[in-house]
Design a protein around this motif. Sequence first.
Motif, PDB file in Angstrom:
ATOM      1  N   HIS A  73       0.835  -1.207   0.000  1.00  0.00           N
ATOM      2  CA  HIS A  73       0.000   0.000   0.000  1.00  0.00           C
ATOM      3  C   HIS A  73       0.872   1.260   0.000  1.00  0.00           C
ATOM      4  CE1 HIS A  73      -3.464   2.524   0.776  1.00  0.00           C
ATOM      5  NE2 HIS A  73      -2.846   3.033   1.853  1.00  0.00           N
ATOM      6  N   LEU A  74       1.914   1.226   0.840  1.00  0.00           N
ATOM      7  CA  LEU A  74       2.819   2.384   0.916  1.00  0.00           C
ATOM      8  C   LEU A  74       3.555   2.594  -0.397  1.00  0.00           C
ATOM      9  CD1 LEU A  74       4.328   1.894   4.490  1.00  0.00           C
ATOM     10  CD2 LEU A  74       2.775   3.713   3.744  1.00  0.00           C
ATOM     11  N   GLU A  75       3.938   1.494  -1.024  1.00  0.00           N
ATOM     12  CA  GLU A  75       4.659   1.607  -2.301  1.00  0.00           C
ATOM     13  C   GLU A  75       3.759   2.209  -3.379  1.00  0.00           C
ATOM     14  OE1 GLU A  75       7.766  -2.156  -1.797  1.00  0.00           O
ATOM     15  OE2 GLU A  75       6.100  -2.259  -3.231  1.00  0.00           O
ATOM     16  N   GLN A  76       2.503   1.769  -3.381  1.00  0.00           N
ATOM     17  CA  GLN A  76       1.573   2.307  -4.390  1.00  0.00           C
ATOM     18  C   GLN A  76       1.331   3.802  -4.168  1.00  0.00           C
ATOM     19  OE1 GLN A  76      -1.883  -0.173  -4.039  1.00  0.00           O
ATOM     20  NE2 GLN A  76      -0.987  -1.866  -5.239  1.00  0.00           N
ATOM     21  N   ASN A  77       1.133   4.181  -2.896  1.00  0.00           N
ATOM     22  CA  ASN A  77       0.931   5.599  -2.594  1.00  0.00           C
ATOM     23  C   ASN A  77       2.165   6.427  -2.947  1.00  0.00           C
ATOM     24  OD1 ASN A  77      -1.647   5.181  -1.659  1.00  0.00           O
ATOM     25  ND2 ASN A  77      -1.034   4.999   0.490  1.00  0.00           N
ATOM     26  N   LYS A 106       2.334   6.777  -6.679  1.00  0.00           N
ATOM     27  CA  LYS A 106       1.306   7.700  -7.144  1.00  0.00           C
ATOM     28  C   LYS A 106       1.705   9.148  -6.862  1.00  0.00           C
ATOM     29  CE  LYS A 106      -3.663   8.582  -6.725  1.00  0.00           C
ATOM     30  NZ  LYS A 106      -4.913   8.171  -6.036  1.00  0.00           N
ATOM     31  N   LEU A 107       2.192   9.375  -5.633  1.00  0.00           N
ATOM     32  CA  LEU A 107       2.601  10.722  -5.254  1.00  0.00           C
ATOM     33  C   LEU A 107       3.798  11.189  -6.085  1.00  0.00           C
ATOM     34  CD1 LEU A 107       2.252  13.101  -3.302  1.00  0.00           C
ATOM     35  CD2 LEU A 107       3.804  11.919  -1.716  1.00  0.00           C
ATOM     36  N   LEU A 132       6.047  14.535 -10.362  1.00  0.00           N
ATOM     37  CA  LEU A 132       6.779  14.637 -11.621  1.00  0.00           C
ATOM     38  C   LEU A 132       5.943  15.331 -12.691  1.00  0.00           C
ATOM     39  CD1 LEU A 132       8.587  11.160 -11.864  1.00  0.00           C
ATOM     40  CD2 LEU A 132       9.659  13.404 -11.662  1.00  0.00           C
ATOM     41  N   GLU A 133       4.655  14.968 -12.731  1.00  0.00           N
ATOM     42  CA  GLU A 133       3.780  15.574 -13.743  1.00  0.00           C
ATOM     43  C   GLU A 133       3.629  17.087 -13.504  1.00  0.00           C
ATOM     44  OE1 GLU A 133       0.934  11.712 -14.711  1.00  0.00           O
ATOM     45  OE2 GLU A 133       0.226  13.317 -13.393  1.00  0.00           O
ATOM     46  N   LYS A 134       3.490  17.461 -12.210  1.00  0.00           N
ATOM     47  CA  LYS A 134       3.388  18.891 -11.885  1.00  0.00           C
ATOM     48  C   LYS A 134       4.676  19.629 -12.228  1.00  0.00           C
ATOM     49  CE  LYS A 134       0.000  18.469  -8.137  1.00  0.00           C
ATOM     50  NZ  LYS A 134      -0.232  18.622  -6.686  1.00  0.00           N
ATOM     51  N   ASP A 135       5.776  18.958 -11.916  1.00  0.00           N
ATOM     52  CA  ASP A 135       7.076  19.583 -12.196  1.00  0.00           C
ATOM     53  C   ASP A 135       7.276  19.788 -13.692  1.00  0.00           C
ATOM     54  OD1 ASP A 135      10.445  18.754 -12.305  1.00  0.00           O
ATOM     55  OD2 ASP A 135       9.713  20.479 -11.193  1.00  0.00           O
ATOM     56  N   ILE A 136       6.910  18.770 -14.472  1.00  0.00           N
ATOM     57  CA  ILE A 136       7.047  18.862 -15.931  1.00  0.00           C
ATOM     58  C   ILE A 136       6.114  19.931 -16.503  1.00  0.00           C
ATOM     59  CG2 ILE A 136       6.638  17.614 -18.094  1.00  0.00           C
ATOM     60  CD1 ILE A 136       7.640  15.100 -16.651  1.00  0.00           C
ATOM     61  N   GLU A 137       4.897  19.952 -15.953  1.00  0.00           N
ATOM     62  CA  GLU A 137       3.926  20.934 -16.432  1.00  0.00           C
ATOM     63  C   GLU A 137       4.422  22.363 -16.160  1.00  0.00           C
ATOM     64  OE1 GLU A 137      -0.784  22.157 -15.681  1.00  0.00           O
ATOM     65  OE2 GLU A 137       0.097  20.386 -14.730  1.00  0.00           O
ATOM     66  N   LEU A 138       4.986  22.551 -14.957  1.00  0.00           N
ATOM     67  CA  LEU A 138       5.506  23.869 -14.593  1.00  0.00           C
ATOM     68  C   LEU A 138       6.673  24.256 -15.497  1.00  0.00           C
ATOM     69  CD1 LEU A 138       5.471  26.283 -12.649  1.00  0.00           C
ATOM     70  CD2 LEU A 138       7.008  24.976 -11.144  1.00  0.00           C
ATOM     71  N   HIS A 190       5.906   6.667 -16.317  1.00  0.00           N
ATOM     72  CA  HIS A 190       5.359   5.601 -15.485  1.00  0.00           C
ATOM     73  C   HIS A 190       6.268   4.356 -15.515  1.00  0.00           C
ATOM     74  CE1 HIS A 190       2.362   3.339 -13.301  1.00  0.00           C
ATOM     75  NE2 HIS A 190       2.375   2.393 -14.254  1.00  0.00           N
ATOM     76  N   GLN A 191       6.760   4.030 -16.697  1.00  0.00           N
ATOM     77  CA  GLN A 191       7.667   2.888 -16.825  1.00  0.00           C
ATOM     78  C   GLN A 191       8.946   3.102 -16.018  1.00  0.00           C
ATOM     79  OE1 GLN A 191       8.298   2.267 -21.002  1.00  0.00           O
ATOM     80  NE2 GLN A 191       6.260   1.415 -21.359  1.00  0.00           N
ATOM     81  N   ASN A 192       9.474   4.328 -16.067  1.00  0.00           N
ATOM     82  CA  ASN A 192      10.693   4.644 -15.310  1.00  0.00           C
ATOM     83  C   ASN A 192      10.475   4.520 -13.812  1.00  0.00           C
ATOM     84  OD1 ASN A 192      12.180   5.103 -17.614  1.00  0.00           O
ATOM     85  ND2 ASN A 192      11.749   7.300 -17.650  1.00  0.00           N
ATOM     86  N   LEU A 193       9.302   4.943 -13.348  1.00  0.00           N
ATOM     87  CA  LEU A 193       8.982   4.847 -11.928  1.00  0.00           C
ATOM     88  C   LEU A 193       8.899   3.386 -11.483  1.00  0.00           C
ATOM     89  CD1 LEU A 193       6.328   7.682 -11.482  1.00  0.00           C
ATOM     90  CD2 LEU A 193       8.621   7.607 -10.489  1.00  0.00           C
ATOM     91  N   GLN A 194       8.283   2.557 -12.310  1.00  0.00           N
ATOM     92  CA  GLN A 194       8.173   1.144 -11.968  1.00  0.00           C
ATOM     93  C   GLN A 194       9.530   0.450 -11.959  1.00  0.00           C
ATOM     94  OE1 GLN A 194       5.271  -0.343 -14.793  1.00  0.00           O
ATOM     95  NE2 GLN A 194       3.626  -0.178 -13.267  1.00  0.00           N
ATOM     96  N   ALA A 195      10.398   0.886 -12.900  1.00  0.00           N
ATOM     97  CA  ALA A 195      11.741   0.299 -12.956  1.00  0.00           C
ATOM     98  C   ALA A 195      12.536   0.675 -11.724  1.00  0.00           C
ATOM     99  CB  ALA A 195      12.462   0.743 -14.213  1.00  0.00           C
TER     100      ALA A 195
END
Length: 569
Positions: free
Chosen positions: A399-403, A406-407, A412-418, A564-569
């Motif tokens: 559960h902690l790993e999934q959270n 996700k976080l 990362l998405e916010k950082d890229i968007e900014l 997403h792939q990089n995060l899973q790796a």
Amino acid sequence: MIVTFLIRSFQAKKKKISLNKPIVFIVCALLFFLNTNAQNSKKDSLKTQLKLANTVEEQFKITVELIKLNTKTNPALALTYAEELVELANINKSDSLINKANLNLATVYLYLENFPKSLQYYFKVINNAQKDTDPDVLVSAYVNSGNIYVFKSDYKNGIAKYTKALDYLKAKTKLNFARKAGVLNNIGSLYKEIKEYSKAMVYLNEAIKLSKQINDQGNIANILNNQGQVYQHLGKNDLALQRYLEAMEIRKKTNDLTGLATSNFRLGQYYYSIKNFAIAEQYFKKITSTKNDSGSLSVISQASFYLYNIYKQQGKYKDALQSIEVHKNANDSLFNEARTRKITQLEMQFEFDRVQNQQKIKQREKDLYSWLIGITLVLSLAIISLLFFLQKNKAKRLHLEQNHLKLEKQNLEKDIELKDKELTTQVLHLVQKNELIDVISEKLVDIKSNMNTESQQQVQKVITDLQSNLQPELLKEFKLRFQHVHNDFFNTLNEKFPDLSPSELRLCAFLKLNLTTKEISAITNISPKSIEIARTRLRKKLNLTGTDTNLVTFLSQLEQASVHQNLQA
């Protein structure tokens, strides 16, 4: 130290070995000032002291004394004490004590004629002595290992070990002078055996010089005999005879019976070599008429064989037969003595090894049983605990790993968007700046034509300054900044769509930043119509033709999938 190895002379040890081939006679310099009963009393006293000793140092010192007292009389017991001495030294963890213990063990093995074991421990002493240099220990180790090599007729290695021993005999004491003289004599004798006579005389002269300083008559006589042999090999018979006679006189004065036998043999051998058989016979008969103790048996064997040859040449067959009988009896005694000693040593070694192996087996069984019980209990407890905690924490960890993933993805998405917004703003700002400079420059050019010459020059200078602020490398700068923000974007595109051209890749980057056709046209200086055509071709290459998928959305999702792939790796 159990034994001080001062080599006094070379004597024969094996059957039918000439005295011209030196086998080092290891002198066990244990000086017995008390009788046998007194020694036994001392042993009992030391055993009692050993039981009462409170410190490892006291136990070590007493055990060394017990080894000294038993090495000659009971080597098997000495070996037991030597093994205990090593254990004591290891408990103390003192490099100095460990080296001394190994030296004692090596010396006992030397008495047992177990030369491989003895050499093994002497080399161990030499290697470990680099940590804690003790000159006395190193001298004994080098000299004793040299003795073993000489026993094996490896004279060059014997010389090498004796020479190393000299490096540690620097202290100017009477004991060191005596030891150094003995080692120098040994080296000279070995050079004589390998026929390097000039080197032999250098070492023998140095040895006799030291021996005279401390008035060591026994060693002087030994060295004189060795010098006599060297002179005899060199054909200087007068000098050889002089040395032999000097050695004889010293041994008469000191009443050295074994030494006298050796001197008589050397003189007999000398006269035999110059074919003066009458005088040679006199010296050899002095030897064969002495008491057949173990110290002179080898000399008697050789002397009687010379007598046999003399009598045979003279036709005195009865005397020749008697001489050969004496020779045979002496050899038989030597052989039996050596065989008995060897059998005794083998029995002692076998018994010692048997007891040691039994003790080791029992201890190993005891240790193994204890270890098995302990390991079983520890493993059982560990497995139960591990299963409990694994089961309890498995869901929580997932559960902690999934959270966390996700976080991290959201961040990362916010950082890229900014960063995308910042990049777009910067690019548009540069475009607007360039456009503004171009507009102002054009207006100034129009105004300039209506001015006088002096004003035109000033206006031209302003135009030049403005033009210098243009950004001709705008596209190149854009690419660098874009790659800094989206470092995997182009790699992903190239992997999935390898047919894209550089201009199409650049168009994908503009669309990724959600730039309009007009903004792209301003940056690239390409007409909006051409850009629209390029977008249509791009959709076809991205396999989006005939679908409702928005091109900008597709490119954004493409990068999100890569992240997403990089995060899973």
